[in-house]
Design a protein around this motif. Structure first.
Motif, PDB file in Angstrom:
ATOM      1  N   THR A  63       0.956  -1.076  -0.330  1.00  0.00           N
ATOM      2  CA  THR A  63      -0.383  -0.072  -0.113  1.00  0.00           C
ATOM      3  C   THR A  63       0.650   1.325  -0.649  1.00  0.00           C
ATOM      4  O   THR A  63       2.231   0.943   1.041  1.00  0.00           O
ATOM      5  CB  THR A  63      -0.977   0.301   1.256  1.00  0.00           C
ATOM      6  OG1 THR A  63      -1.307  -1.604   1.459  1.00  0.00           O
ATOM      7  CG2 THR A  63      -1.561   1.229   1.173  1.00  0.00           C
ATOM      8  N   ILE A  64       0.102   1.303  -0.637  1.00  0.00           N
ATOM      9  CA  ILE A  64       1.559   3.121  -0.930  1.00  0.00           C
ATOM     10  C   ILE A  64       0.357   4.828  -0.424  1.00  0.00           C
ATOM     11  O   ILE A  64      -0.791   5.081  -0.803  1.00  0.00           O
ATOM     12  CB  ILE A  64       1.760   3.691  -2.234  1.00  0.00           C
ATOM     13  CG1 ILE A  64       2.500   2.072  -2.717  1.00  0.00           C
ATOM     14  CG2 ILE A  64       2.775   4.932  -2.476  1.00  0.00           C
ATOM     15  CD1 ILE A  64       2.471   2.594  -4.690  1.00  0.00           C
ATOM     16  N   THR A  65       1.283   5.304   0.657  1.00  0.00           N
ATOM     17  CA  THR A  65       0.518   6.608   0.852  1.00  0.00           C
ATOM     18  C   THR A  65       1.623   7.959   0.767  1.00  0.00           C
ATOM     19  O   THR A  65       3.233   7.299   0.459  1.00  0.00           O
ATOM     20  CB  THR A  65       0.279   7.110   2.617  1.00  0.00           C
ATOM     21  OG1 THR A  65       1.085   6.103   3.154  1.00  0.00           O
ATOM     22  CG2 THR A  65      -1.085   5.843   3.066  1.00  0.00           C
ATOM     23  N   ALA A  66       1.057   9.017   1.070  1.00  0.00           N
ATOM     24  CA  ALA A  66       1.555  10.526   1.514  1.00  0.00           C
ATOM     25  C   ALA A  66       1.520  11.547   1.801  1.00  0.00           C
ATOM     26  O   ALA A  66       1.002  11.575   2.677  1.00  0.00           O
ATOM     27  CB  ALA A  66       2.012  10.627  -0.378  1.00  0.00           C
ATOM     28  N   SER A  67       2.633  11.762   1.729  1.00  0.00           N
ATOM     29  CA  SER A  67       3.164  13.135   2.405  1.00  0.00           C
ATOM     30  C   SER A  67       4.280  14.216   2.344  1.00  0.00           C
ATOM     31  O   SER A  67       5.061  13.812   1.514  1.00  0.00           O
ATOM     32  CB  SER A  67       3.064  12.348   4.126  1.00  0.00           C
ATOM     33  OG  SER A  67       4.529  11.937   4.417  1.00  0.00           O
TER      34      SER A  67
END
Length: 165
Positions: A63-67
């Motif tokens: 799973t890819i998330t970003a900030s």
């Protein structure tokens, strides 16, 4: 005898009427028993047993998330795929378990300037420098890494896009 199975001294039993091997019967009865606790936390803690025995296997996922990078010590605001960033972006890759063969080469990225990669076990990060008017995309293709103790290779991730404005 099982329902629908007739015992005959002269004819061999069809395969559907033969007894299950003891290990299959044990697994079947264990799952039948555990399924009565479908909503219990105890069952959730025991889900690893059939995977470890090789009875049920699940392909690893990511799973890819970003900030937005705020400081080196604190992550900035979360970004949704397709949103706009006004500074450097850190992508977080959360694997479904521990892996010893996940590397930066497993990540396909476009427009990620001055990429920095770090991580271990099941959490990895890719930092991308701010590049005005660029659209940064990252993804992990299928078949590139495995989890510790599992023979299956990963499934593909969704592509994550961030516009830098």
């Amino acid at each position: 005898p099982r329902a629908g199975c007739l015992l005959s001294p002269t004819a061999p039993s069809p395969p559907s009427c033969q007894a299950e091997p003891w290990h299959q019967m044990m697994v079947t009865s264990t799952f039948a028993y555990l399924s009565s606790f479908a909503d219990s936390s105890a069952l959730k803690k025991l889900r690893w047993i059939p995977v470890m025995l090789g009875i049920i296997t699940e392909a690893p996922g990511v799973t890819i998330t970003a900030s937005i990078d705020a400081t080196a010590a604190v992550a900035g605001p979360a970004l949704a795929s397709g949103s706009t960033a006004t500074g450097p972006v850190t992508f977080k890759f959360s694997l479904s378990g521990k892996s010893t063969d996940f590397t930066v080469a497993d990540i396909t990225h476009k427009n990620c300037k001055r990429a920095k990669f770090l991580g271990m076990k099941s959490t990895y990060y890719l930092q991308c420098a701010y590049a005005p008017d660029a659209v940064v995309s990252v993804r992990v293709d299928a078949g590139l890494f495995r989890l510790v103790g599992q023979p299956e290779y990963n499934t593909a991730s969704e592509t994550f896009f961030v516009a830098m404005g």
